[in-house]
Design an enzyme around this catalytic site. Structure first.
Site, PDB file in Angstrom:
ATOM      1  N   ASP A 126       0.832  -1.197   0.000  1.00  0.00           N
ATOM      2  CA  ASP A 126       0.000   0.000   0.000  1.00  0.00           C
ATOM      3  C   ASP A 126       0.868   1.249   0.000  1.00  0.00           C
ATOM      4  O   ASP A 126       1.529   1.550   1.001  1.00  0.00           O
ATOM      5  CB  ASP A 126      -0.892  -0.036   1.249  1.00  0.00           C
ATOM      6  CG  ASP A 126      -1.783   1.182   1.399  1.00  0.00           C
ATOM      7  OD1 ASP A 126      -1.989   1.888   0.393  1.00  0.00           O
ATOM      8  OD2 ASP A 126      -2.275   1.417   2.509  1.00  0.00           O
ATOM      9  N   ASP A 288      -2.014   5.884  -4.966  1.00  0.00           N
ATOM     10  CA  ASP A 288      -2.309   4.975  -3.858  1.00  0.00           C
ATOM     11  C   ASP A 288      -2.686   3.594  -4.381  1.00  0.00           C
ATOM     12  O   ASP A 288      -3.794   3.374  -4.873  1.00  0.00           O
ATOM     13  CB  ASP A 288      -3.456   5.576  -3.029  1.00  0.00           C
ATOM     14  CG  ASP A 288      -3.770   4.772  -1.770  1.00  0.00           C
ATOM     15  OD1 ASP A 288      -3.184   3.700  -1.582  1.00  0.00           O
ATOM     16  OD2 ASP A 288      -4.617   5.230  -0.981  1.00  0.00           O
TER      17      ASP A 288
END
Length: 398
Positions: A126, A288
């Site tokens: 992430d 992201d």
């Protein structure tokens, strides 16, 4: 004891890693196979599962609430992108949702291992967070001869006063044949991510300013760099419907067909936050990999929907647009001199029950004044994250 943060020390440690980028041919990198662990559609169908979508949006609010709280604790400042959530959404970023992130999204999972002997577990990579956290039972420190702890605790706070917490350990991390000792891992006291879809935790690849651990414990990629097992501070994501990969310690030019275009960032902000335009509208974009679609502040999403002349609807407080699947609109992102229009396949993330395609850009108040640019964009490009030179690069897929 409760971890006492020393942000200045962390900045010194981080800056020591930011050496001049070596030449491409000198980079020693390693490829990690990653795969998508879930979808936002009903199994075997293109129809959107709105329960999953709503859960994903709620989880994003939680995630960014965590990051802003960590940033403020580490730096003593309120993040410039932070915006107060409307009262009716505040509780959705707290409480039970905060303690169990039912992502339900298209997150990118690979295998990581800690300890001696090594303990392997699937984990989500992430770029929107900074810590490596695992559910209880994924990693057992007592079974590793190289595990250490000072008893330092991590604690993530939420708007209603609830917390998720656990103990920070250091151990040898093993990933793709790379090994680095004394790398931080947090073992949660409670399950914080839904493990039913395969993942046991999250491994953050953003900057130390967002870390719940504080700057005394660097994110794992910085530990790999510090240990000298990679010679470059770059990592590269190539996300595809099949054959996706994460390349650590450089770039893999076999994956792209154009010269990467780099855009500088301010690493002091913690996020991979890049200035961009979308169909000529100027935005801030947080790149992201932990987000499924593309989420814009509601007012900015409305501007785009109006430009595209698309009808809209509201679902659980978020705004969506839809279109005839045979006539996808043109949505173009521009980063510096690099421009990319979403492919037909990524312009929509599924269909309504009446067969209309839903645009992969949604408007939602996540508590930040930026676009969260996730999978729907990233599947169109090869994205390079450069911690040596504080920049993000984009290239066309090979």
């Amino acid at each position: 004891m409760q971890l006492k943060l020393s942000f200045v020390a962390g900045l010194i440690a981080a800056s020591a890693l930011a050496t001049a980028a070596p030449l491409e041919q000198q980079e020693r990198g390693i490829n990690i196979d990653i795969s998508k662990r879930a979808k936002l559609t009903v199994d075997g169908s293109s129809q959107i599962d709105w329960n999953k979508v709503d859960a994903h949006m709620a989880s994003l609010r939680t995630k960014y609430a965590k990051s802003f709280a960590n940033y403020e604790k580490n730096t003593g400042k309120v993040h410039s992108l932070k915006r107060d959530l409307p009262e009716h959404l505040t509780k959705r970023a707290t409480g039970s949702v905060a303690l169990t992130d039912q992502e339900g999204g298209e997150l990118w999972t690979g295998t990581m291992a800690y300890g001696t002997p090594s303990q392997s577990f699937p984990i989500d990579f992430d770029t929107g967070s900074s810590d490596t956290l695992v559910n209880p039972g994924a990693y057992t420190p007592s079974q590793s001869s190289t595990s250490k702890t000072n008893g330092d605790q991590f604690s993530t706070s939420y708007g209603d006063g609830t917390t998720a917490s656990g103990t920070i350990y250091t151990d040898t991390v093993h990933i793709g044949g790379l090994n680095a000792a004394n790398t931080a891992i947090g073992v949660s006291n409670q399950q914080f991510i839904d493990s039913s879809e395969g993942s046991q935790g999250i491994s953050g690849m953003a900057f130390p300013q967002l870390a719940a651990f504080g700057s005394n414990y660097l994110p794992y990629f910085y530990s790999l760099k510090q240990a000298g097992v990679v010679s470059s501070g770059k990592f590269q994501f190539d996300l595809r419907t099949s054959g996706s990969s994460l390349y650590l310690g450089g770039t893999n030019s076999a994956k792209y067909s154009s010269t990467p275009v780099y855009v500088g960032i301010d690493s002091n902000q913690g996020f991979w936050q890049v200035p961009a335009t979308v169909n000529t509208q100027s935005i801030d974009s947080i790149v992201d990999t932990g987000t499924t679609i593309i989420v814009a502040p509601t007012s900015q999403a409305k501007t785009l929907f109006k430009q595209l002349n698309l009808p809209t609807f509201t679902q659980d407080g978020s705004l969506y647009a839809y279109f005839n699947c045979n006539s996808p609109p043109k949505v173009t992102f521009k980063y510096g001199s690099y421009s990319k229009t979403l492919s037909a396949a990524t312009t929509s993330f599924g269909t309504t029950n009446s067969g209309q395609c839903v645009l992969s850009v949604a408007g939602s108040d996540l508590g930040l004044n930026a676009w969260v640019t996730g999978d729907s964009f990233l599947q169109n490009v090869v994205a390079i994250f450069d911690t040596d030179n504080n920049r993000v690069g984009f290239a066309n897929k090979a």
